[in-house]
Motif scaffolding. Structure first.
Motif, PDB file in Angstrom:
ATOM      1  N   LEU A  64      -5.011  -5.259  -4.558  1.00 25.01           N
ATOM      2  CA  LEU A  64      -5.539  -4.953  -3.227  1.00 25.01           C
ATOM      3  C   LEU A  64      -7.059  -4.984  -3.170  1.00 25.01           C
ATOM      4  CD1 LEU A  64      -3.241  -1.886  -2.380  1.00 25.01           C
ATOM      5  CD2 LEU A  64      -3.007  -4.207  -1.493  1.00 25.01           C
ATOM      6  N   SER A 106      -1.100  -0.468   8.318  1.00 21.62           N
ATOM      7  CA  SER A 106      -1.104  -0.724   6.875  1.00 21.62           C
ATOM      8  C   SER A 106      -2.039   0.209   6.117  1.00 21.62           C
ATOM      9  CB  SER A 106      -1.541  -2.171   6.589  1.00 21.62           C
ATOM     10  OG  SER A 106      -0.669  -3.112   7.155  1.00 21.62           O
ATOM     11  N   ILE A 157       0.837  -1.203   0.000  1.00 18.45           N
ATOM     12  CA  ILE A 157       0.000   0.000   0.000  1.00 18.45           C
ATOM     13  C   ILE A 157       0.873   1.254   0.000  1.00 18.45           C
ATOM     14  CG2 ILE A 157      -1.673   1.327   1.341  1.00 18.45           C
ATOM     15  CD1 ILE A 157      -2.866  -1.322   2.299  1.00 18.45           C
ATOM     16  N   PHE A 196      -6.289   5.086  -0.588  1.00 16.86           N
ATOM     17  CA  PHE A 196      -7.607   4.623  -1.026  1.00 16.86           C
ATOM     18  C   PHE A 196      -8.516   5.791  -1.407  1.00 16.86           C
ATOM     19  CE2 PHE A 196      -5.928   1.162   1.575  1.00 16.86           C
ATOM     20  CZ  PHE A 196      -5.997   0.135   0.641  1.00 16.86           C
TER      21      PHE A 196
END
Length: 455
Positions: free
Chosen positions: A224, A274, A195, A280
Motif C-alpha cells: 500500500l 477505503s 486495507i 494508517f
C-alpha cells in the motif's frame, strides 16, 4: 567373638556405603530429569513464541460506557447467540467453512421454498468475521480463517480480491444465486478490502501475534505504501451531466444545469470508504514513513463533506484532479453505508464533526428508519429499502463518540430487525424480508452489529 563383631561392622559399613551411592545416584538422576524437563518446557515456550516481544502498533480499543452496557442489557440482543446463529446459517448450512456466504435465505413454509444462498464469498464478510473472532477471543477460528484468506483471496498482484465463487472452495449444501446480492461483486483487486484485512491482521497481531504474523503485516503494508501518500484508484464511476458540485463558503450543493441528466463516460477514482485511518495510524506508530499515508487519507476524508446542509461524505475522490465525486451510480444520490464508514474512520481519530452525527441522528429520530440512498441535493431518501447494515456501523460510531442517546436509539432499530421467536431458524440474528416475504440473513448486517455490541 571379636572377629564376628568386626565382620558385622564391615558388613554394615559396606551396606551403608552402597546405600549412599544409591541415594547419590537417585539425586543425580532426579536433578538431570528436572534439567531435561525444564529444558523441554523452555523449548516448547520458545517454539510457541512465549518470549517473543511483539511490536507496539499502538492499538486503540474504545470501550463502550457503563450506561451503554446497561442499555444493551435491556434489549433482546444476545451477542454470542447472534454470532453463533450467523455462522451456523452462513457457514454450517452451506458447507463453505471456514468462510461464510454473503447471505442465506431461510426455507419458506411451502415445499418449493427451499433454502438458498449467495453464489459469492465476499472478502468484506470474511474480514468482518475475522474481526468478530478476534473480538470474541476465538484464536483458533481466527487463525484458520486468516490463513484461508491468504490462500484464496489474494491476487497475483498481492491485493485482496473483492470476492470469489463459493464453488471454488466447496460444494455448497444448498442452491445458490446472486439475485439477492446487495451489489455487484467481482474478482478484481480491492483497495478497500486490502486495507480492511490489514487492519484485522493488526488487531490479531496485537493479541496473539508471532514473527510470521508481523511478516504478513509488512507485506500488505509495503504493498500500500507510496512516498507521496497516494493510493490506488480501483473504482470506476459513471460521470453524469449536469454534475452536482459544491460551491461557496458554506459548501452549498448545486446542480450545474437544469437539463435532464445523462451519462458522459466514466472515471477511475478512490472510494472514500477505503481509507481506514486507524490502520494508517497504527502503521505510522510502527514506522514513521506511513505518516504521509495517514495525513493524506485524513485530508481526503475531511475535505469530502457533501455540503453544509448534508454533512455526510462524497462517494469517491479523483487524486490527479483533486476532485470529489459526490454521487454513486447513475443517479444524483449518495450511499448511506459508505458515508457511515467514512464517519466511523473519522470518529476513531476524534475528527468527526458533530454535525455529521446530528444529521443521521435526526433522520433516525424523525423517521425511525435509515434508507440505503439519499438525494445529494435535497437530502431526502431516494431508496425505499432500509439500510439494515447501517445500524451496526452506527453503534460503533456511537461508542467512538460516546453518544449514549444515539446508541440507545440504534439498539431499538436493531431490535426491530431481530428474529426473536425461538421457533424461527433465524432466531437471535438480524434479518430482512424479500419482496416475496422470505426471510434472508446477511453477513454484514449481523457482523457489524456484533462488533457494535461487543466490549
Amino acid at each position: 567373638m571379636r572377629n564376628m563383631l568386626e565382620g558385622c561392622v564391615k558388613k554394615y559399613g559396606d551396606a551403608h556405603s552402597s546405600s549412599n551411592k544409591k541415594t547419590r545416584m537417585i539425586v543425580l538422576f532426579s536433578a538431570l530429569a528436572l534439567v531435561l524437563i525444564a529444558g523441554a518446557v523452555v523449548l516448547v515456550l520458545y517454539l510457541n513464541h512465549f518470549f517473543y516481544k511483539r511490536v507496539n502498533f499502538a492499538v486503540d480499543h474504545k470501550e463502550m460506557s457503563e450506561d451503554m452496557s446497561e442499555a444493551l442489557t435491556d434489549t433482546a440482543i444476545d451477542k454470542d447467540a447472534l454470532l453463533s446463529r450467523t455462522v451456523t446459517l452462513l457457514q454450517g448450512k452451506t458447507g463453505v467453512a471456514p468462510y461464510i456466504v454473503d447471505w442465506y435465505m431461510i426455507p419458506g413454509s411451502l415445499s418449493s421454498e427451499t433454502a438458498l444462498a449467495s453464489t459469492n464469498l465476499v472478502a468484506e464478510d470474511q474480514i468482518l468475521l475475522l474481526r468478530a473472532y478476534i473480538e470474541g477471543d476465538r484464536k483458533s477460528d481466527a487463525k484458520t480463517l486468516l490463513q484461508a484468506i491468504d490462500d484464496d483471496f489474494v491476487s497475483e498482484d498481492g491485493y485482496i480480491v473483492q470476492s470469489i465463487l463459493a464453488s471454488q472452495v466447496a460444494d455448497t449444501l444448498v442452491g445458490t444465486d446472486s439475485v439477492n446480492d446487495l451489489e455487484t461483486v467481482t474478482s478484481e483487486d480491492s483497495l478497500e478490502d486490502t486495507i480492511a484485512y490489514l487492519g484485522a491482521l493488526l488487531l490479531y497481531y496485537d493479541k496473539w501475534g508471532v514473527p510470521s504474523d508481523l511478516t504478513r503485516i509488512e507485506k500488505y503494508a509495503d504493498l500500500l505504501y507510496s512516498d507521496s501518500g497516494s493510493f490506488m484508484q480501483n473504482q470506476e464511476v459513471i460521470l453524469l451531466t449536469p454534475t452536482p458540485y459544491a460551491i461557496g463558503e458554506g459548501q452549498e450543493m448545486l446542480e450545474a444545469a437544469d437539463e435532464e441528466k445523462e451519462s458522459v463516460g466514466s472515471l477511475w477514482v478512490l472510494p472514500l470508504s477505503s481509507l481506514d485511518l486507524d490502520v494508517f495510524r497504527m502503521l505510522a506508530a510502527y514506522d514513521s514513513k506511513y505518516q504521509v499515508m495517514y495525513d493524506h487519507a485524513l485530508s481526503i476524508l475531511q475535505g469530502g463533506v457533501i455540503s453544509s446542509d448534508i454533512p455526510l461524505y462524497a462517494s469517491s475522490y479523483q487524486q490527479d484532479e483533486e476532485n470529489y465525486v459526490y454521487t454513486s451510480g447513475d443517479e444524483f444520490q449518495f450511499d448511506l453505508v459508505s458515508s457511515l464508514m467514512v464517519m466511523q474512520y473519522l470518529a476513531s481519530e476524534d475528527a468527526l464533526p458533530a454535525e455529521s452525527v446530528a444529521w443521521v441522528r435526526e433522520r433516525l429520530y424523525n423517521e425511525g428508519i435509515l434508507y440505503q440512498t439519499y438525494d445529494v441535493i435535497s437530502g431526502l431518501a431516494i431508496s425505499e429499502e432500509e439500510a439494515t447494515e447501517a445500524y451496526g456501523l452506527l453503534l460503533q460510531i456511537a461508542i467512538e463518540t460516546d453518544d449514549l442517546t444515539l446508541y440507545t436509539k440504534t439498539l431499538a432499530a436493531v431490535e426491530r430487525n431481530l428474529a426473536t421467536s425461538s421457533k424461527s431458524a433465524a432466531f437471535s440474528s438480524v434479518y430482512r424480508r424479500t419482496d416475496a416475504n422470505r426471510v434472508i440473513v446477511y453477513a454484514k448486517d449481523n457482523l457489524e452489529v456484533y462488533l457494535g455490541v461487543t466490549d
